[in-house]
Write a protein that holds these residues in place. Structure first.
Motif, PDB file in Angstrom:
ATOM      1  N   MET A  43     -38.100 -78.263  -3.657  1.00  9.40           N
ATOM      2  CA  MET A  43     -38.539 -79.469  -4.773  1.00  9.40           C
ATOM      3  C   MET A  43     -40.171 -79.434  -4.856  1.00  9.40           C
ATOM      4  SD  MET A  43     -36.337 -81.193  -6.444  1.00  9.40           S
ATOM      5  CE  MET A  43     -37.612 -82.263  -7.294  1.00  9.40           C
ATOM      6  N   ALA A  44     -40.920 -78.961  -3.891  1.00  9.57           N
ATOM      7  CA  ALA A  44     -42.220 -78.636  -3.966  1.00  9.57           C
ATOM      8  C   ALA A  44     -42.567 -77.401  -4.618  1.00  9.57           C
ATOM      9  CB  ALA A  44     -42.580 -78.744  -2.415  1.00  9.57           C
ATOM     10  N   ASP A  45     -41.760 -76.652  -4.316  1.00  8.60           N
ATOM     11  CA  ASP A  45     -41.891 -75.214  -5.393  1.00  8.60           C
ATOM     12  C   ASP A  45     -41.558 -75.485  -6.651  1.00  8.60           C
ATOM     13  OD1 ASP A  45     -42.792 -73.856  -3.114  1.00  8.60           O
ATOM     14  OD2 ASP A  45     -40.956 -72.926  -2.544  1.00  8.60           O
ATOM     15  N   PHE A  46     -40.517 -76.062  -6.822  1.00  5.09           N
ATOM     16  CA  PHE A  46     -40.293 -76.626  -8.288  1.00  5.09           C
ATOM     17  C   PHE A  46     -41.396 -77.244  -8.977  1.00  5.09           C
ATOM     18  CE2 PHE A  46     -37.710 -79.172 -11.561  1.00  5.09           C
ATOM     19  CZ  PHE A  46     -37.151 -78.311 -12.293  1.00  5.09           C
ATOM     20  N   ALA A  58     -44.533 -77.387  -8.097  1.00  5.88           N
ATOM     21  CA  ALA A  58     -45.770 -76.380  -8.318  1.00  5.88           C
ATOM     22  C   ALA A  58     -45.421 -75.349  -9.393  1.00  5.88           C
ATOM     23  CB  ALA A  58     -45.967 -75.861  -7.179  1.00  5.88           C
ATOM     24  N   ALA A  59     -44.158 -75.001  -9.541  1.00  5.28           N
ATOM     25  CA  ALA A  59     -43.699 -74.112 -11.037  1.00  5.28           C
ATOM     26  C   ALA A  59     -43.845 -74.882 -12.375  1.00  5.28           C
ATOM     27  CB  ALA A  59     -42.307 -73.649 -10.682  1.00  5.28           C
ATOM     28  N   LEU A  60     -43.653 -76.081 -12.247  1.00  2.00           N
ATOM     29  CA  LEU A  60     -43.717 -76.891 -13.258  1.00  2.00           C
ATOM     30  C   LEU A  60     -45.308 -76.725 -13.939  1.00  2.00           C
ATOM     31  CD1 LEU A  60     -41.121 -80.046 -13.113  1.00  2.00           C
ATOM     32  CD2 LEU A  60     -41.173 -78.228 -14.909  1.00  2.00           C
ATOM     33  N   LYS A  61     -46.154 -77.423 -12.795  1.00  2.00           N
ATOM     34  CA  LYS A  61     -47.606 -77.642 -12.934  1.00  2.00           C
ATOM     35  C   LYS A  61     -48.418 -76.192 -13.386  1.00  2.00           C
ATOM     36  CE  LYS A  61     -47.882 -81.491  -9.926  1.00  2.00           C
ATOM     37  NZ  LYS A  61     -48.376 -82.041  -8.458  1.00  2.00           N
ATOM     38  N   ALA A  62     -47.670 -75.318 -12.800  1.00  2.00           N
ATOM     39  CA  ALA A  62     -48.522 -73.956 -13.239  1.00  2.00           C
ATOM     40  C   ALA A  62     -47.761 -73.512 -14.484  1.00  2.00           C
ATOM     41  CB  ALA A  62     -48.250 -72.934 -11.986  1.00  2.00           C
ATOM     42  N   ARG A  63     -46.907 -73.926 -14.887  1.00  2.00           N
ATOM     43  CA  ARG A  63     -46.179 -73.406 -16.212  1.00  2.00           C
ATOM     44  C   ARG A  63     -45.754 -72.155 -16.037  1.00  2.00           C
ATOM     45  NH1 ARG A  63     -47.609 -77.567 -19.333  1.00  2.00           N
ATOM     46  NH2 ARG A  63     -49.597 -78.129 -19.867  1.00  2.00           N
ATOM     47  N   ASP A  64     -44.904 -71.843 -14.955  1.00  2.00           N
ATOM     48  CA  ASP A  64     -44.345 -70.591 -14.370  1.00  2.00           C
ATOM     49  C   ASP A  64     -42.934 -70.682 -14.695  1.00  2.00           C
ATOM     50  OD1 ASP A  64     -43.257 -68.471 -13.361  1.00  2.00           O
ATOM     51  OD2 ASP A  64     -44.240 -68.776 -11.383  1.00  2.00           O
ATOM     52  N   GLU A  65     -42.530 -70.283 -16.058  1.00  2.00           N
ATOM     53  CA  GLU A  65     -41.253 -70.246 -16.358  1.00  2.00           C
ATOM     54  C   GLU A  65     -40.236 -69.752 -15.420  1.00  2.00           C
ATOM     55  OE1 GLU A  65     -39.875 -72.292 -19.072  1.00  2.00           O
ATOM     56  OE2 GLU A  65     -41.752 -73.204 -19.192  1.00  2.00           O
ATOM     57  N   ILE A  66     -40.488 -68.410 -15.158  1.00  2.00           N
ATOM     58  CA  ILE A  66     -39.409 -67.833 -14.367  1.00  2.00           C
ATOM     59  C   ILE A  66     -39.225 -68.614 -12.992  1.00  2.00           C
ATOM     60  CG2 ILE A  66     -39.159 -65.552 -13.259  1.00  2.00           C
ATOM     61  CD1 ILE A  66     -40.562 -64.205 -15.555  1.00  2.00           C
ATOM     62  N   ALA A  67     -40.126 -68.843 -12.111  1.00  2.00           N
ATOM     63  CA  ALA A  67     -40.191 -69.747 -11.238  1.00  2.00           C
ATOM     64  C   ALA A  67     -39.415 -71.107 -11.261  1.00  2.00           C
ATOM     65  CB  ALA A  67     -41.339 -69.809 -10.387  1.00  2.00           C
ATOM     66  N   LYS A  68     -39.824 -71.728 -12.396  1.00  2.00           N
ATOM     67  CA  LYS A  68     -39.192 -73.010 -12.659  1.00  2.00           C
ATOM     68  C   LYS A  68     -37.600 -72.925 -12.982  1.00  2.00           C
ATOM     69  CE  LYS A  68     -39.400 -74.697 -16.724  1.00  2.00           C
ATOM     70  NZ  LYS A  68     -38.713 -75.458 -17.748  1.00  2.00           N
ATOM     71  N   ASN A  69     -37.154 -71.810 -13.726  1.00  2.00           N
ATOM     72  CA  ASN A  69     -35.879 -71.616 -14.097  1.00  2.00           C
ATOM     73  C   ASN A  69     -35.051 -71.169 -12.984  1.00  2.00           C
ATOM     74  OD1 ASN A  69     -36.403 -72.319 -16.740  1.00  2.00           O
ATOM     75  ND2 ASN A  69     -36.649 -70.370 -17.449  1.00  2.00           N
ATOM     76  N   THR A  70     -35.595 -70.243 -12.219  1.00  2.00           N
ATOM     77  CA  THR A  70     -34.933 -69.689 -11.032  1.00  2.00           C
ATOM     78  C   THR A  70     -34.558 -70.728 -10.083  1.00  2.00           C
ATOM     79  OG1 THR A  70     -35.963 -67.465 -11.419  1.00  2.00           O
ATOM     80  CG2 THR A  70     -35.039 -67.720  -9.308  1.00  2.00           C
ATOM     81  N   ILE A  71     -35.742 -71.394  -9.609  1.00  2.00           N
ATOM     82  CA  ILE A  71     -35.404 -72.558  -8.731  1.00  2.00           C
ATOM     83  C   ILE A  71     -34.435 -73.646  -9.207  1.00  2.00           C
ATOM     84  CG2 ILE A  71     -36.575 -74.413  -7.490  1.00  2.00           C
ATOM     85  CD1 ILE A  71     -39.068 -72.664  -7.461  1.00  2.00           C
ATOM     86  N   SER A  72     -34.434 -73.662 -10.386  1.00  2.00           N
ATOM     87  CA  SER A  72     -33.678 -74.865 -11.156  1.00  2.00           C
ATOM     88  C   SER A  72     -32.110 -74.307 -10.996  1.00  2.00           C
ATOM     89  CB  SER A  72     -33.985 -74.952 -12.570  1.00  2.00           C
ATOM     90  OG  SER A  72     -33.265 -76.060 -13.285  1.00  2.00           O
ATOM     91  N   LEU A  73     -31.994 -73.091 -11.367  1.00  2.00           N
ATOM     92  CA  LEU A  73     -30.598 -72.406 -11.352  1.00  2.00           C
ATOM     93  C   LEU A  73     -30.134 -72.314  -9.834  1.00  2.00           C
ATOM     94  CD1 LEU A  73     -30.897 -69.557 -13.876  1.00  2.00           C
ATOM     95  CD2 LEU A  73     -29.479 -71.736 -14.260  1.00  2.00           C
TER      96      LEU A  73
END
Length: 141
Positions: free
Chosen positions: A1-4, A6-21
């Motif tokens: 969740m922490a990485d998710f 962080a990805a949201l805050k950094a606007r890192d779409e690939i990380a956000k989508n990958t962690i979400s999946l």
């Protein structure tokens, strides 16, 4: 969740989508089986996710789809952070030799099944099955 987050805050779409999946795959398994997964269970799910992407990656590279191949490579790198360090071929070979010596196997492809089971048990979660199979075949040859 922490990485998710962080990805949201950094606007890192690939990380956000990958962690979400990945989270969705874990949640789906838990709902289907009606059981809570521990860390080892989550790692199995994540390893399957990496394997799925690796299989698709080969197809994308054959088809010349470098855009999709690059995206899958990035997703695999993100998921690898949550998995244990993978064994090298030399480390797998050492395990194969040790197991073969314990079982009294010196060679011959007919011993593939006898050797693969115990070696896979020792390398579970730490090595890809295809890599183990390759090392065992070369050892028996």
């Amino acid at each position: 969740m922490a990485d998710f987050k962080a990805a949201l805050k950094a606007r890192d779409e690939i990380a956000k989508n990958t962690i979400s999946l990945a989270r969705a795959a874990v949640k789906q398994y838990e709902v289907d089986k009606r059981e809570e997964l521990d860390d080892a269970g989550v790692q199995v799910i994540l390893a399957k996710q990496v394997k799925m992407r690796a299989d698709a990656l080969a197809d994308f590279e054959k088809a010349g789809r470098t855009d999709l191949a690059d995206a899958y490579k990035a997703e695999m790198a993100i998921l690898q952070k949550y998995l244990p360090e993978q064994l090298s071929e030399e480390e797998i070979l050492a395990i194969v030799k040790e197991t073969a010596a314990a079982l009294g196997i010196e060679g011959g492809k007919q011993n593939m099944g006898k050797l693969m089971g115990p070696v896979m048990a020792k390398t579970k979660g730490k090595a890809d099955g295809n890599a183990v199979r390759k090392v065992v075949m070369s050892f028996l040859a």
